[in-house]
Design an enzyme around this catalytic site. Sequence first.
Site, PDB file in Angstrom:
ATOM      1  N   HIS A  13       0.662  -1.283   0.208  1.00 28.01           N
ATOM      2  CA  HIS A  13      -0.010   0.101   0.135  1.00 28.01           C
ATOM      3  C   HIS A  13       0.970   1.196  -0.081  1.00 28.01           C
ATOM      4  O   HIS A  13       0.309   2.362  -0.285  1.00 28.01           O
ATOM      5  CB  HIS A  13      -1.211   0.057   1.156  1.00 28.01           C
ATOM      6  CG  HIS A  13      -0.309   0.095   2.517  1.00 28.01           C
ATOM      7  ND1 HIS A  13      -0.958   0.542   3.519  1.00 28.01           N
ATOM      8  CD2 HIS A  13       0.772  -0.399   3.103  1.00 28.01           C
ATOM      9  CE1 HIS A  13      -0.283   0.532   4.710  1.00 28.01           C
ATOM     10  NE2 HIS A  13       0.714   0.123   4.274  1.00 28.01           N
ATOM     11  N   HIS A  14       2.271   1.282   0.123  1.00 25.08           N
ATOM     12  CA  HIS A  14       3.046   2.160   0.315  1.00 25.08           C
ATOM     13  C   HIS A  14       3.598   2.618  -1.333  1.00 25.08           C
ATOM     14  O   HIS A  14       4.154   3.556  -1.485  1.00 25.08           O
ATOM     15  CB  HIS A  14       4.257   2.440   1.070  1.00 25.08           C
ATOM     16  CG  HIS A  14       3.719   2.326   2.481  1.00 25.08           C
ATOM     17  ND1 HIS A  14       2.797   3.273   2.975  1.00 25.08           N
ATOM     18  CD2 HIS A  14       4.177   1.592   3.415  1.00 25.08           C
ATOM     19  CE1 HIS A  14       2.693   3.063   4.409  1.00 25.08           C
ATOM     20  NE2 HIS A  14       3.369   1.950   4.780  1.00 25.08           N
ATOM     21  N   ALA A  15       3.542   1.601  -2.497  1.00 27.88           N
ATOM     22  CA  ALA A  15       3.818   1.641  -3.352  1.00 27.88           C
ATOM     23  C   ALA A  15       3.236   2.482  -4.329  1.00 27.88           C
ATOM     24  O   ALA A  15       1.986   2.554  -4.475  1.00 27.88           O
ATOM     25  CB  ALA A  15       3.947   0.284  -4.188  1.00 27.88           C
ATOM     26  N   ASN A  63      -0.506   5.519   1.614  1.00 31.23           N
ATOM     27  CA  ASN A  63      -0.362   6.900   0.698  1.00 31.23           C
ATOM     28  C   ASN A  63      -0.004   6.362  -0.708  1.00 31.23           C
ATOM     29  O   ASN A  63      -0.818   7.063  -1.718  1.00 31.23           O
ATOM     30  CB  ASN A  63       0.993   7.556   1.007  1.00 31.23           C
ATOM     31  CG  ASN A  63       2.439   6.610   1.378  1.00 31.23           C
ATOM     32  OD1 ASN A  63       2.184   5.433   1.539  1.00 31.23           O
ATOM     33  ND2 ASN A  63       3.431   7.115   0.959  1.00 31.23           N
ATOM     34  N   HIS A 114      -0.458   4.943   7.036  1.00 26.62           N
ATOM     35  CA  HIS A 114      -1.340   5.412   5.753  1.00 26.62           C
ATOM     36  C   HIS A 114      -0.975   4.903   4.909  1.00 26.62           C
ATOM     37  O   HIS A 114       0.090   4.899   4.303  1.00 26.62           O
ATOM     38  CB  HIS A 114      -1.246   6.950   6.028  1.00 26.62           C
ATOM     39  CG  HIS A 114      -2.235   7.624   4.932  1.00 26.62           C
ATOM     40  ND1 HIS A 114      -1.719   8.223   3.692  1.00 26.62           N
ATOM     41  CD2 HIS A 114      -3.265   7.772   4.667  1.00 26.62           C
ATOM     42  CE1 HIS A 114      -2.816   8.622   3.106  1.00 26.62           C
ATOM     43  NE2 HIS A 114      -4.007   8.311   3.560  1.00 26.62           N
TER      44      HIS A 114
END
Length: 624
Positions: free
Chosen positions: A170-172, A212, A210
């Site tokens: 989910h940070h990619a 992001n 988060h």
Amino acid sequence: MVVGSTRAKQTPHVSDTDGTATKVKQERADDDGSKHSQTALVYDPALAAHKPWLPHQKSEPEVPLRVETVMNRLQAAGLSQRCDQLKGRQATKEELLSVHTTEHLGRLDALCALDETTTERYEMDYDSVYISPGTRDTCILAAGCACEATASVVSGRYRNAVAVVRPPGHHAYPDVFSGFCFVNNVAVSVRQAQKAGLSRILILDWDIHHGNGTQFIFQDDPSVLFISLHRYDHAAFYPSSELADPAFVGQKEGAGYSVNIGWNEAGLRDMDYKYAFDQVVMPIGKKFDPELVLVSAGFDGAKGDPLGNCDLMPRIYNYMTTRLQELADGKVVIVLEGGYNCESTAKCMSACVEACLGDKPHSFSRCKRGPTRKTMESVQATIDCHRPFWPDLPTVDAVVDLATRSLDALDISGDAALASEESDGEDEEKEETKGEVAKDSGVEGRPKALLAAGRESTAADAMMACSADTTAVASSCEAASATSTPSGTTTFELTTSFLDELSAGQGFAINPKTDCPHAQHLREDFPDSVDFKQKCERCDEEFENWMCLTCHAIACGREVKGHMAEHGRRNPDHYLVVSFADHSVWCYACDSYISTNPRLQPKLEALHLAKFGVKTFGVQHVAL
């Protein structure tokens, strides 16, 4: 929402002849009459190929043991046997290009050709990732497993699915590796669901960090509702972006479809999450009326996780998974993201699988404490930002009203008050959280009396909120005293105990190590002047910077972007660093705060004189 006729009949428990309860496999029938489980489980042992292989990577928390422990627990609990286990696969190039750029995939392909020297240099170009010979194939496999789980639900064959995958995604970003993530597994899965014809998809990201990358990908897409529950800490908690603030609601046509519930404190508990879930997640989710729900299921908010520093238990993840099945005719796909205490992650994922299988929900009967005032403030901030887009959001009660109700509900008689606080942090199975916990988490070495005094008290919040009322203040103080001291211990006794420990060289929040052998690596010289506003040499951050006492490099701490920790891993013998904030000294080799010694003292004296204009008068430097 009424679940469609294809939903299996909910009969999670039957009685054996001896009266014990046995959980049974929930089944669905295909058009040809054949039966199978209502839950698909996707995993592949080859997900272990991405792993630390160089000396500077040895402390990385994102390791194969994370998913292996999850699968072992699912099997030991009989949960995996009640699911249909689907074979994993690699994502196709077309699937990956639905989210990521051609250049990004080219960089991913290049990872296979790196040697030891180029690997370390390549890693420095990105934020918090490590690279190994198996990284590329593992990332593409993880994305493919997530797509397979999603397709199994979108097709209607399964009611819900779970993908036990790593590394997280989910940070990619479309063109950037970040935060252990290379391919955005959930985003790629969403694009495939859209390609299959779905026009309303909800992503709930409950990872403590988060999401992001996911938010960025869908920030202008009104067909995807992104909701995130995460620590924000006023943009100081990773990924340290103001786009995790409740004020960011999406952009263009997607305005109102990015919903951020950002906590500004550590130590979140189940009732904090339940409050936010009931006040924001479900009301907006029901209004959006999704056709599919995907969960970015990170468990680094669980009790015992070294990165999240929160106290969530399996029951809250079980609760959220159960409630999400009220949406989208129960079509829910859970994709593993973070979670770095392997045992905690396994327990929490098991609780989610139980909910998917239709087992009896976990009980909240032991939760005695409601949401904190800061929780309500965070939820209110989100509601205020999104009421223009979702006018039916509930109105949050005034802080003073809820604080008063919480105070009235407290049992402040003797042991009961202490037991209520302790039970709020216990697992239903009364197990202590096992697994590795970061040694600098502030627990080791802290006296029991301080732990008791440090407990957060709703009664104390009530005292502050009702300070205008003398009677309310008196009762609040009494309640706060009862909930923050051990049974039978007076405030005087607690203070005396602390002073005794202090006089013995103890009593600090963290007791520093007194025999660090690594000061021998320090340079004798020291800068004539120190600019305490100097930015991190890697990212230009000004917040929470540290100085290497070996080479005098300046970099940010682990609660920002962790560049000083990376500096310590990459440079042999650069063990000791000092904080610009409080002049505490940390040793990476000892993995501990360090007490002053003859080699450290002159440097700390110089720092203190440069910052405050006075000498320290021999005060011992430790992190309080």
